[in-house]
Motif scaffolding. Structure first.
Motif, PDB file in Angstrom:
ATOM      1  N   THR A 223      -9.657  -2.164  -9.878  1.00  0.00           N
ATOM      2  CA  THR A 223      -9.410  -1.052  -8.971  1.00  0.00           C
ATOM      3  C   THR A 223      -7.951  -0.947  -8.550  1.00  0.00           C
ATOM      4  OG1 THR A 223      -9.900  -2.363  -6.990  1.00  0.00           O
ATOM      5  CG2 THR A 223     -11.752  -1.278  -8.097  1.00  0.00           C
TER       6      THR A 223
ATOM      7  N   HIS B 203      -8.184   3.670   6.232  1.00  0.00           N
ATOM      8  CA  HIS B 203      -9.275   4.548   5.795  1.00  0.00           C
ATOM      9  C   HIS B 203      -9.857   5.201   7.039  1.00  0.00           C
ATOM     10  CE1 HIS B 203      -9.402   2.717   1.751  1.00  0.00           C
ATOM     11  NE2 HIS B 203      -9.069   1.638   2.410  1.00  0.00           N
TER      12      HIS B 203
ATOM     13  N   HIS C 183     -13.734  -0.757  -2.104  1.00  0.00           N
ATOM     14  CA  HIS C 183     -14.560   0.400  -1.775  1.00  0.00           C
ATOM     15  C   HIS C 183     -13.915   1.719  -2.181  1.00  0.00           C
ATOM     16  CE1 HIS C 183     -12.223  -0.656   1.914  1.00  0.00           C
ATOM     17  NE2 HIS C 183     -11.830   0.586   1.734  1.00  0.00           N
ATOM     18  N   THR C 184     -12.598   1.711  -2.398  1.00  0.00           N
ATOM     19  CA  THR C 184     -11.926   2.948  -2.808  1.00  0.00           C
ATOM     20  C   THR C 184     -12.524   3.474  -4.104  1.00  0.00           C
ATOM     21  OG1 THR C 184      -9.865   2.256  -1.736  1.00  0.00           O
ATOM     22  CG2 THR C 184      -9.707   3.958  -3.437  1.00  0.00           C
TER      23      THR C 184
ATOM     24  N   ALA D  83      -6.800  -1.606  -5.822  1.00  0.00           N
ATOM     25  CA  ALA D  83      -6.786  -1.240  -4.408  1.00  0.00           C
ATOM     26  C   ALA D  83      -8.044  -1.794  -3.763  1.00  0.00           C
ATOM     27  CB  ALA D  83      -6.718   0.279  -4.251  1.00  0.00           C
ATOM     28  N   CYS D  84      -8.281  -1.435  -2.523  1.00  0.00           N
ATOM     29  CA  CYS D  84      -9.472  -1.919  -1.823  1.00  0.00           C
ATOM     30  C   CYS D  84     -10.709  -1.592  -2.657  1.00  0.00           C
ATOM     31  CB  CYS D  84      -9.590  -1.256  -0.462  1.00  0.00           C
ATOM     32  SG  CYS D  84      -8.124  -1.456   0.564  1.00  0.00           S
TER      33      CYS D  84
ATOM     34  N   HIS E  61      -3.031  -0.324   4.574  1.00  0.00           N
ATOM     35  CA  HIS E  61      -3.781   0.729   3.895  1.00  0.00           C
ATOM     36  C   HIS E  61      -4.938   1.097   4.816  1.00  0.00           C
ATOM     37  CE1 HIS E  61      -5.319   3.108   0.640  1.00  0.00           C
ATOM     38  NE2 HIS E  61      -6.464   2.460   0.627  1.00  0.00           N
TER      39      HIS E  61
ATOM     40  N   ASP F   6     -14.239   6.539  -2.511  1.00  0.00           N
ATOM     41  CA  ASP F   6     -13.184   7.522  -2.269  1.00  0.00           C
ATOM     42  C   ASP F   6     -12.715   8.208  -3.554  1.00  0.00           C
ATOM     43  OD1 ASP F   6     -13.302   6.721   0.398  1.00  0.00           O
ATOM     44  OD2 ASP F   6     -11.797   5.157   0.094  1.00  0.00           O
ATOM     45  N   ASP F   7     -12.402   7.410  -4.571  1.00  0.00           N
ATOM     46  CA  ASP F   7     -11.987   7.952  -5.871  1.00  0.00           C
ATOM     47  C   ASP F   7     -12.790   7.224  -6.942  1.00  0.00           C
ATOM     48  OD1 ASP F   7     -10.866   8.878  -8.176  1.00  0.00           O
ATOM     49  OD2 ASP F   7      -8.849   8.108  -7.782  1.00  0.00           O
TER      50      ASP F   7
END
Length: 239
Positions: free
Chosen positions: A77, A239, A82-83, A79-80, A237, A87-88
């Motif tokens: 990913t 959310h 869950h992103t 990134a985090c 970062h 999210d994306d």
């Protein structure tokens, strides 16, 4: 009326997509390995894993020999975690659709979230149903703390229940707390050493697959994560 995915394919004509989510160390990869061992003979399965900077979970599953290695794909990913599941979701959707293209006739694709906190959930645009996993060794009070995954995921698994006597947790009370938090939604107390609980889990998957094939399964959104932020290398970062 038949439901259609974003690519125009009727949802009931593609694989059932099951998300497996939960905090780090709760046993998500082990549950996926268990499902693959139990169901790979009668069903056509594939797996997508998520990690930030590694394909460790995918390599572990391949090494375990639970499926043909090419049926296990990794999303890094960057990134985090869950992103990429909420999210994306594009990287995960591409991985799932590539598997469905490479292996026609897939019954189920299992999508494992990278380990996150108690608030992570999948987008209903990515998965049809989602399992949230808790580790009984994480503490008997965790189920009472609630959150969208604990309260509203399609299935809550209280995992590693055989460890309860060794970590000072009242198994029955933790399961009762989970059931109270979920307002009638299903809870499974799982131990890979307990054949009855394994059968309950595989039976739930089979039931979801039948519901999906009928065209009647409508993905439910457990709800967004609570606002929060992550600090990494002096960067924040949010959310």
């Amino acid at each position: 009326m038949r439901r259609f995915a974003f690519n125009g394919v009727p949802c009931s004509d593609r694989a059932l997509r099951i998300g497996v989510c939960g905090p780090v160390g709760t046993g998500k990869s082990s549950i996926i390995a268990l499902l693959c061992r139990e169901l790979s003979a009668p069903l056509e399965l594939a797996v997508v894993t998520n990690d930030i900077y590694t394909d460790e979970d995918a390599r572990m599953l391949r090494a375990a020999g639970v499926l043909d290695p090419d049926r296990i794909r990794a999303v890094e990913t960057g990134a985090c975690p869950h992103t990429a599941i909420r999210d994306d979701i594009s990287a995960n959707l591409i991985a799932v659709e590539e598997l469905e293209g490479d292996y026609t006739g897939l019954d189920v694709v299992l999508i494992e979230s990278g380990g996150d906190n108690l608030t992570a959930t999948f987008s209903p645009a990515l998965v049809d149903v989602q399992i949230f996993v808790l580790d009984i060794a994480g503490g008997g009070d965790v189920a009472r703390k609630g959150g969208p995954g604990i309260e509203r995921a399609d299935l809550l698994v209280v995992n590693k229940t055989d460890l309860a006597p060794y970590v000072g947790v009242d198994r029955d009370q933790m399961v009762a707390d989970a059931e109270a938090a979920r307002s009638g939604r299903p809870v499974i107390a799982l131990s890979r050493l307990d054949t009855a609980s394994v059968a309950e889990l595989t039976g739930w998957v089979r039931h979801q697959l039948e519901h999906h094939r009928s065209g009647e399964l409508v993905p439910q959104d457990p709800g967004p994560m609570a606002p929060h932020s992550h600090a990494h290398d002096d960067r924040v970062h949010s959310h």
